[in-house]
Design a protein around this motif. Structure first.
Motif, PDB file in Angstrom:
ATOM      1  N   ALA A   1      16.162   7.428  80.669  1.00 33.82           N
ATOM      2  CA  ALA A   1      15.655   8.216  81.799  1.00 33.82           C
ATOM      3  C   ALA A   1      14.361   8.935  81.426  1.00 33.82           C
ATOM      4  N   LEU A   2      14.311   9.537  80.251  1.00 33.10           N
ATOM      5  CA  LEU A   2      13.093  10.223  79.828  1.00 33.10           C
ATOM      6  C   LEU A   2      11.947   9.233  79.593  1.00 33.10           C
ATOM      7  N   GLY A   3      12.279   8.016  79.161  1.00 34.44           N
ATOM      8  CA  GLY A   3      11.249   6.976  79.028  1.00 34.44           C
ATOM      9  C   GLY A   3      10.677   6.589  80.381  1.00 34.44           C
ATOM     10  N   ALA A   4      11.536   6.468  81.387  1.00 27.33           N
ATOM     11  CA  ALA A   4      11.055   6.150  82.743  1.00 27.33           C
ATOM     12  C   ALA A   4      10.195   7.281  83.289  1.00 27.33           C
ATOM     13  N   ILE A   5      10.596   8.520  83.028  1.00 30.68           N
ATOM     14  CA  ILE A   5       9.790   9.660  83.473  1.00 30.68           C
ATOM     15  C   ILE A   5       8.440   9.661  82.754  1.00 30.68           C
ATOM     16  N   GLN A   6       8.439   9.267  81.494  1.00 32.21           N
ATOM     17  CA  GLN A   6       7.177   9.213  80.759  1.00 32.21           C
ATOM     18  C   GLN A   6       6.247   8.137  81.321  1.00 32.21           C
TER      19      GLN A   6
ATOM     20  N   VAL B   1      25.659   8.839  76.522  1.00 34.37           N
ATOM     21  CA  VAL B   1      24.874   9.861  77.216  1.00 34.37           C
ATOM     22  C   VAL B   1      23.475   9.940  76.607  1.00 34.37           C
ATOM     23  N   THR B   2      23.421   9.908  75.283  1.00 31.10           N
ATOM     24  CA  THR B   2      22.125   9.935  74.595  1.00 31.10           C
ATOM     25  C   THR B   2      21.279   8.733  74.995  1.00 31.10           C
ATOM     26  N   ALA B   3      21.891   7.558  75.024  1.00 23.64           N
ATOM     27  CA  ALA B   3      21.152   6.344  75.385  1.00 23.64           C
ATOM     28  C   ALA B   3      20.606   6.443  76.808  1.00 23.64           C
TER      29      ALA B   3
ATOM     30  N   LEU C   1      17.056  14.106  70.273  1.00 23.53           N
ATOM     31  CA  LEU C   1      18.403  13.704  70.680  1.00 23.53           C
ATOM     32  C   LEU C   1      18.990  12.644  69.749  1.00 23.53           C
ATOM     33  N   VAL C   2      18.134  11.767  69.260  1.00 18.32           N
ATOM     34  CA  VAL C   2      18.606  10.701  68.378  1.00 18.32           C
ATOM     35  C   VAL C   2      18.761  11.202  66.937  1.00 18.32           C
TER      36      VAL C   2
END
Length: 112
Positions: free
Chosen positions: A55-60, A48-50, A38-39
């Motif tokens: 969100a994906l970091g929290a899921i990880q 939106v990217t940020a 994405l980056v």
């Protein structure tokens, strides 16, 4: 037939199987590659990217807790889960209140 073996601690709790570690590894790799893509190849607005990266970091983090630290809602893990929630609350309070104080000081310094 292939039999999955789990390693047990002295308390009798499971430390996972090879399959569990492999699933956790694959989920972690996916949750690393998606934000990287994405980056590196921006196709969405920056905000939106940020938010997607956060969100994906929290899921990880949740995936690591589940697959590698084996933290779940089992009775054997109850105190570990309570300690984790307490630690997260304290960290959020410290960071959040520190940012609030610094923002308040910044606005008061500009007013005078």
């Amino acid at each position: 037939m292939y039999k999955q073996s789990s390693i047990h601690s002295s308390a009798g709790t499971s430390h996972g199987s090879s399959r569990s570690y492999l699933v956790g590894f694959l989920v972690s790799v996916l949750l690393t590659l998606v934000p990287f893509a994405l980056v590196m190849f921006p196709s969405l607005p920056r905000t939106v990217t940020a938010w997607l990266v956060v969100a994906l970091g929290a899921i990880q983090v949740i995936a690591h807790l589940k697959y590698f630290l084996h933290l779940d809602t089992a009775a054997e893990q109850r105190w570990n889960l309570i300690a984790l929630v307490f630690s997260v609350v304290i960290i959020l309070l410290l960071v959040g209140l520190s940012l609030w104080i610094m923002d308040n000081i910044h606005h008061n310094m500009l007013a005078h």
